[in-house]
Design a protein around this motif. Structure first.
Motif, short mmCIF file in Angstrom:
data_model
loop_
_atom_site.label_atom_id
_atom_site.label_comp_id
_atom_site.label_asym_id
_atom_site.label_seq_id
_atom_site.Cartn_x
_atom_site.Cartn_y
_atom_site.Cartn_z
N TRP A 112 0.84 -1.20 0.00
CA TRP A 112 0.00 0.00 0.00
C TRP A 112 0.88 1.25 0.00
N ASP A 116 -3.06 5.05 -0.07
CA ASP A 116 -3.94 3.91 0.17
C ASP A 116 -4.30 3.82 1.65
N ALA A 119 -6.73 6.58 2.65
CA ALA A 119 -8.09 6.29 2.20
C ALA A 119 -8.75 5.25 3.11
N TYR A 120 -7.98 4.24 3.49
CA TYR A 120 -8.50 3.18 4.37
C TYR A 120 -8.86 3.73 5.75
N ASN A 122 -9.50 6.76 6.55
CA ASN A 122 -10.62 7.69 6.42
C ASN A 122 -11.95 6.92 6.30
N LYS A 123 -11.94 5.85 5.50
CA LYS A 123 -13.14 5.03 5.33
C LYS A 123 -13.57 4.39 6.64
N GLU A 124 -12.59 3.97 7.44
CA GLU A 124 -12.87 3.35 8.74
C GLU A 124 -13.19 4.38 9.82
N GLU A 125 -13.17 5.66 9.42
CA GLU A 125 -13.48 6.78 10.33
C GLU A 125 -12.53 6.80 11.53
N HIS A 129 -8.48 11.65 5.87
CA HIS A 129 -7.49 11.41 4.82
C HIS A 129 -6.40 12.48 4.81
#
Length: 337
Positions: A112, A116, A119-120, A122-125, A129
């Motif tokens: 990664w 990457d 982004a991960y 950020n997605k998992e809060e 990001h």
């Protein structure tokens, strides 16, 4: 007889003072915050061995002696500890309750990029990001000084790392809710530092290779091939090409510029004027293009000798090697397999 008794008392006194110093003096002059996990069912002896293996305590024996003098009931979970604790303070902290309900597990994949990871997370809060990328791209000077062991090869050359790309070690981590970008990056760098100590550091010292160059090579290998055997084989190909003044011509380095992620670079892409373009520039790019795992690092450091100078990877992931450019051109028929 009296002399022997006095000698015994003297030795006992010196030993007691030495043990007192080991137990109640700070374990380190540095003040770093670390996470240490005690697993359910672990015995005190197993915990002390783990502390020694992670370099937190110099030996299990002072901890065993102190725990015998003052028995502790250690509690399972992730404990936040400081490197400048004494053994007595450390054992006290490991006996205090932890809030396991706030623990989270994150998994960072080999290869990664920092983008990457951002982004991960950020997605998992976990962290935004931009916050993560800002810290990775502009680490504070004091932060870099704390990890001089990792960045010494750059600092010796007078360079200050502009990014932590390549050094964010991929692994599974348990973190607390509310962890900051700095907390997470510290966990990754601490993990990498632990991995480097021992065989890797010995080989770096023996071979004269610098860590930064090895991490750059490993980051390219991580993007080009998949297995530890392939890492070691392609590593030899790349190091030989560098030694002969041949460009690496690694599509992964072009992808790092374009962010396309394509298997093959277009003619326009390979004409991009960037030091990361290994079609145009000979040698390694100026920095890592991904964050490599342990197998890729070992492959970069311990290449397996072979007669090849070329390779390509098909869509299915199979690697085809060639000794000559003519053989390599013939292998292109396998690209779409």
């Amino acid at each position: 007889m009296k002399k022997l008794f006095h000698l015994f008392c003297f030795v006992a006194g010196v030993t007691s003072l030495y043990l007192f110093s080991l137990i109640f003096s700070p374990l380190s002059s540095e003040d770093k915050l670390l996470d240490f996990e005690i697993f359910k069912g672990q015995s005190a002896a197993q915990i002390f061995i783990s502390l020694e293996e992670k370099g937190i305590i110099p030996s299990v024996y002072p901890a065993k002696i102190y725990n015998h003098m003052d028995p502790h009931a250690f509690i399972a979970g992730i404990h936040s500890i400081r490197t400048n604790y004494s053994i007595s303070e450390l054992l006290d902290v490991l006996s205090q309750s932890v809030n396991t309900a706030k623990e989270r597990t994150i998994t960072v994949i080999e290869g990664w990029t920092a983008e990457d990871m951002a982004a991960y997370l950020n997605k998992e809060e976990i962290v935004p990001h931009q916050e993560f990328m800002s810290f990775v791209k502009n680490p504070p000077k004091k932060f870099l000084e704390d990890y001089s062991f990792i960045f010494s090869s750059l600092q010796k050359k007078g360079f200050v790392p502009k990014s932590l790309e390549g050094y964010l070690f991929p692994d599974t981590y348990k973190i607390f809710d509310g962890s900051t970008s700095e907390d997470i990056v510290c966990r990754m760098l601490d993990n990498l530092e632990t991995k480097i100590k021992g065989k890797i550091q010995y080989e770096l010292d023996r071979s004269g290779k610098d860590l930064h160059g090895v991490m750059i090579m490993a980051s390219i290998l991580e993007k080009e091939v998949r297995t530890h055997e392939e890492f070691a084989t392609v590593s030899d190909i790349f190091w030989k090409r560098i030694a002969k003044g041949m460009p690496l011509q690694a599509d992964s380095t072009v992808n790092y510029i374009t962010r396309k992620g394509t298997a093959r670079s277009s003619y326009d892409d390979i004409e991009i004027d960037s030091p990361y373009n290994t079609y145009r520039y000979i040698g390694l790019p100026p920095g890592p293009i991904s964050n490599p795992g342990f197998d890729a690092i070992m492959g970069a450091l311990f290449p397996v000798k072979n007669p090849y100078y070329y390779f390509l990877t098909s869509k299915s992931g199979k690697v085809y090697y060639a000794e000559t450019f003519e053989e390599h051109k013939a292998n292109r028929r396998y690209l779409d397999e």
